[in-house]
Write a protein that holds these residues in place. Structure first.
Motif, PDB file in Angstrom:
ATOM      1  N   PRO A  79       8.505  -2.727  16.394  1.00 54.48           N
ATOM      2  CA  PRO A  79       7.884  -3.821  15.625  1.00 54.48           C
ATOM      3  C   PRO A  79       6.714  -3.390  14.753  1.00 54.48           C
ATOM      4  O   PRO A  79       6.293  -4.135  13.861  1.00 54.48           O
ATOM      5  N   HIS A  80       6.209  -2.166  14.987  1.00 49.52           N
ATOM      6  CA  HIS A  80       5.094  -1.664  14.189  1.00 49.52           C
ATOM      7  C   HIS A  80       5.551  -1.104  12.844  1.00 49.52           C
ATOM      8  O   HIS A  80       4.715  -0.800  11.990  1.00 49.52           O
ATOM      9  N   ARG A  81       6.878  -0.926  12.625  1.00 51.72           N
ATOM     10  CA  ARG A  81       7.384  -0.380  11.373  1.00 51.72           C
ATOM     11  C   ARG A  81       6.939  -1.257  10.199  1.00 51.72           C
ATOM     12  O   ARG A  81       6.632  -2.443  10.362  1.00 51.72           O
ATOM     13  N   PRO A  82       6.872  -0.703   8.975  1.00 55.03           N
ATOM     14  CA  PRO A  82       6.281  -1.441   7.840  1.00 55.03           C
ATOM     15  C   PRO A  82       6.938  -2.783   7.538  1.00 55.03           C
ATOM     16  O   PRO A  82       6.245  -3.736   7.201  1.00 55.03           O
ATOM     17  N   ILE A  83       8.269  -2.884   7.641  1.00 52.95           N
ATOM     18  CA  ILE A  83       8.917  -4.154   7.278  1.00 52.95           C
ATOM     19  C   ILE A  83       8.751  -5.217   8.365  1.00 52.95           C
ATOM     20  O   ILE A  83       8.255  -6.317   8.083  1.00 52.95           O
ATOM     21  N   PRO A  84       9.127  -4.950   9.632  1.00 50.68           N
ATOM     22  CA  PRO A  84       8.969  -6.015  10.633  1.00 50.68           C
ATOM     23  C   PRO A  84       7.517  -6.398  10.891  1.00 50.68           C
ATOM     24  O   PRO A  84       7.232  -7.538  11.268  1.00 50.68           O
ATOM     25  N   SER A  85       6.589  -5.455  10.669  1.00 53.98           N
ATOM     26  CA  SER A  85       5.173  -5.775  10.862  1.00 53.98           C
ATOM     27  C   SER A  85       4.602  -6.589   9.700  1.00 53.98           C
ATOM     28  O   SER A  85       3.508  -7.131   9.803  1.00 53.98           O
ATOM     29  N   GLY A  86       5.342  -6.649   8.585  1.00 55.27           N
ATOM     30  CA  GLY A  86       4.870  -7.387   7.415  1.00 55.27           C
ATOM     31  C   GLY A  86       4.025  -6.570   6.461  1.00 55.27           C
ATOM     32  O   GLY A  86       3.579  -7.078   5.433  1.00 55.27           O
ATOM     33  N   ARG A  87       3.848  -5.253   6.749  1.00 56.75           N
ATOM     34  CA  ARG A  87       3.036  -4.428   5.851  1.00 56.75           C
ATOM     35  C   ARG A  87       3.768  -4.115   4.549  1.00 56.75           C
ATOM     36  O   ARG A  87       3.139  -3.800   3.547  1.00 56.75           O
TER      37      ARG A  87
ATOM     38  N   ASN B  61      17.932   1.848   5.371  1.00 51.28           N
ATOM     39  CA  ASN B  61      18.141   1.597   6.793  1.00 51.28           C
ATOM     40  C   ASN B  61      17.099   0.624   7.341  1.00 51.28           C
ATOM     41  O   ASN B  61      17.429  -0.301   8.104  1.00 51.28           O
ATOM     42  N   ASP B  62      15.830   0.826   6.968  1.00 45.37           N
ATOM     43  CA  ASP B  62      14.781  -0.057   7.485  1.00 45.37           C
ATOM     44  C   ASP B  62      14.952  -1.486   6.975  1.00 45.37           C
ATOM     45  O   ASP B  62      14.645  -2.442   7.695  1.00 45.37           O
ATOM     46  N   TRP B  63      15.432  -1.634   5.741  1.00 47.96           N
ATOM     47  CA  TRP B  63      15.618  -2.992   5.216  1.00 47.96           C
ATOM     48  C   TRP B  63      16.721  -3.726   5.964  1.00 47.96           C
ATOM     49  O   TRP B  63      16.536  -4.858   6.423  1.00 47.96           O
ATOM     50  N   PHE B  64      17.865  -3.073   6.119  1.00 53.74           N
ATOM     51  CA  PHE B  64      18.992  -3.746   6.753  1.00 53.74           C
ATOM     52  C   PHE B  64      18.901  -3.738   8.280  1.00 53.74           C
ATOM     53  O   PHE B  64      19.657  -4.453   8.943  1.00 53.74           O
TER      54      PHE B  64
ATOM     55  N   ARG C  78       0.828  -1.203   0.000  1.00 58.07           N
ATOM     56  CA  ARG C  78       0.000   0.000   0.000  1.00 58.07           C
ATOM     57  C   ARG C  78       0.864   1.256   0.000  1.00 58.07           C
ATOM     58  O   ARG C  78       1.930   1.286   0.614  1.00 58.07           O
ATOM     59  N   ALA C  79       0.368   2.305  -0.664  1.00 60.96           N
ATOM     60  CA  ALA C  79       1.130   3.550  -0.785  1.00 60.96           C
ATOM     61  C   ALA C  79       1.427   4.145   0.582  1.00 60.96           C
ATOM     62  O   ALA C  79       2.519   4.675   0.818  1.00 60.96           O
ATOM     63  N   ARG C  80       0.494   4.089   1.507  1.00 60.26           N
ATOM     64  CA  ARG C  80       0.723   4.697   2.812  1.00 60.26           C
ATOM     65  C   ARG C  80       1.821   3.979   3.587  1.00 60.26           C
ATOM     66  O   ARG C  80       2.549   4.595   4.366  1.00 60.26           O
ATOM     67  N   ASP C  81       1.963   2.667   3.353  1.00 61.00           N
ATOM     68  CA  ASP C  81       3.032   1.929   4.009  1.00 61.00           C
ATOM     69  C   ASP C  81       4.390   2.274   3.399  1.00 61.00           C
ATOM     70  O   ASP C  81       5.401   2.356   4.098  1.00 61.00           O
ATOM     71  N   VAL C  82       4.405   2.492   2.085  1.00 66.94           N
ATOM     72  CA  VAL C  82       5.640   2.916   1.421  1.00 66.94           C
ATOM     73  C   VAL C  82       6.049   4.292   1.937  1.00 66.94           C
ATOM     74  O   VAL C  82       7.226   4.546   2.230  1.00 66.94           O
ATOM     75  N   LEU C  83       5.085   5.195   2.064  1.00 62.82           N
ATOM     76  CA  LEU C  83       5.377   6.536   2.574  1.00 62.82           C
ATOM     77  C   LEU C  83       5.919   6.454   4.000  1.00 62.82           C
ATOM     78  O   LEU C  83       6.882   7.150   4.353  1.00 62.82           O
ATOM     79  N   GLU C  84       5.330   5.604   4.819  1.00 65.02           N
ATOM     80  CA  GLU C  84       5.821   5.434   6.189  1.00 65.02           C
ATOM     81  C   GLU C  84       7.244   4.888   6.189  1.00 65.02           C
ATOM     82  O   GLU C  84       8.074   5.272   7.023  1.00 65.02           O
ATOM     83  N   LEU C  85       7.539   3.985   5.260  1.00 63.39           N
ATOM     84  CA  LEU C  85       8.890   3.439   5.143  1.00 63.39           C
ATOM     85  C   LEU C  85       9.896   4.545   4.867  1.00 63.39           C
ATOM     86  O   LEU C  85      11.017   4.530   5.393  1.00 63.39           O
ATOM     87  N   LEU C  86       9.524   5.514   4.043  1.00 59.94           N
ATOM     88  CA  LEU C  86      10.420   6.609   3.652  1.00 59.94           C
ATOM     89  C   LEU C  86      10.532   7.693   4.725  1.00 59.94           C
ATOM     90  O   LEU C  86      11.315   8.636   4.564  1.00 59.94           O
ATOM     91  N   LYS C  87       9.754   7.595   5.800  1.00 59.68           N
ATOM     92  CA  LYS C  87       9.833   8.468   6.978  1.00 59.68           C
ATOM     93  C   LYS C  87       9.868   9.956   6.635  1.00 59.68           C
ATOM     94  O   LYS C  87      10.902  10.621   6.777  1.00 59.68           O
ATOM     95  N   PRO C  88       8.743  10.519   6.203  1.00 62.59           N
ATOM     96  CA  PRO C  88       8.737  11.955   5.851  1.00 62.59           C
ATOM     97  C   PRO C  88       9.231  12.875   6.959  1.00 62.59           C
ATOM     98  O   PRO C  88       9.796  13.935   6.670  1.00 62.59           O
TER      99      PRO C  88
END
Length: 300
Positions: free
Chosen positions: A85-93, A72-75, A15-25
């Protein structure tokens, strides 16, 4: 992927909102502010350069900084599984390897925009992207080294963005005076980055990351951060005064005095008050950056 990271959903669920959260505006502001300081410090007018400035702001914030956050979030997905754990990657979003793919795509877009802004900006953009990957990704993984990680962040978030802003406006290298000031503010930003590490102490400790709050303890790390930030600004004040930018020097001195007044509260309980100081002290720090830039650009 380790069991500590939530299982991925189907890629179609991205989802776009999860991608935006990943990029940490929220993290885009410091490099965008530094870019603006660089533009101001150049002393050049905006006539005919609006598109370059808009492209540079996008490059400094959503593109290069956003890329660095995705990398950073990936690695750091295993560390975030403990700390956030709520971040998009560890939460599975953000499913599967899409965190990595987003970082690669964002890097390519960033390099393309930098190319359009001219050769000096293109080189600066490539350096920024290289550090974005080297900071988080093995084998270098600068963030695993308590002293080096904050230094790399400070030099890229503040110094490189300032340099890029000045280069966009001038179409050439910034002045030696501007380079001296941007380097000093970058070194001072080492302290800001150390304070930022306080939020991840438990995860860093469990996963073996040697951040300075883990290595030195939160008390000593907080004192180091305060001294680093203040010392850089003292040198900036001296240089501005020597160059005849007396008003700028006075403003930087005033905001430094306000930061020093706020430091005792931080040092009483660094773990508790680091977020507060990041809001108060760091705001004063970046206001001083703008005052220095206004003086260098001949605006005050």
């Amino acid at each position: 992927m380790p069991a500590s990271v939530a299982p991925s959903r189907n890629a179609s669920a991205l989802r776009a909102r999860d991608v935006l959260e990943l990029l940490k505006p929220i993290t885009w502001f410091p490099p965008m502010w530094a870019f603006m300081c660089g533009a101001v410090s150049s002393g050049a007018g905006l006539e005919g350069r609006w598109w370059f400035v808009a492209g540079g702001v996008m490059l400094a914030g959503p593109l290069v900084c956003g890329t660095s956050q995705a990398v950073n979030d990936w690695f750091d997905r295993h560390v975030d599984a403990i700390n956030e754990p709520h971040r998009p990657i560890p939460s599975g979003r953000i499913p599967g390897r899409w965190g990595l793919y987003i970082a690669i795509i964002a890097s390519m877009i960033s390099a393309s925009i930098a190319w359009l802004l001219g050769p000096v900006v293109f080189v600066a953009g490539l350096v920024g992207l290289a550090f974005a990957w080297a900071y988080s990704a093995p084998p270098l993984r600068f963030k695993a080294h308590g002293w080096l990680g904050p230094l790399v962040c400070g030099l890229t978030y503040e110094g490189l963005s300032w340099f890029t802003g000045a280069a966009v406006m001038l179409g050439a290298m910034p002045s030696p005076q501007a380079i001296a000031v941007l380097v000093l503010y970058s070194l001072g930003a080492h302290g800001i980055m150390v304070l930022n590490d306080f939020k991840a102490v438990e995860g860093d400790r469990q996963t073996g990351l040697t951040s300075l709050p883990v290595v030195l303890g939160v008390g000593r790390a907080a004192r180091l951060a305060c001294v680093t930030m203040a010392a850089a600004q003292v040198v900036v004040i001296g240089l501005l005064a020597a160059w005849g930018h007396v008003l700028s020097a006075a403003i930087v001195a005033a905001v430094l005095a306000a930061q020093i007044a706020a430091m005792p509260r931080l040092l009483r309980d660094p773990a508790k008050y680091a977020p507060w100081y990041n809001g108060v002290g760091v705001t004063l720090y970046v206001l001083g950056m703008l005052a220095a830039a206004l003086g260098l650009g001949g605006h005050i």
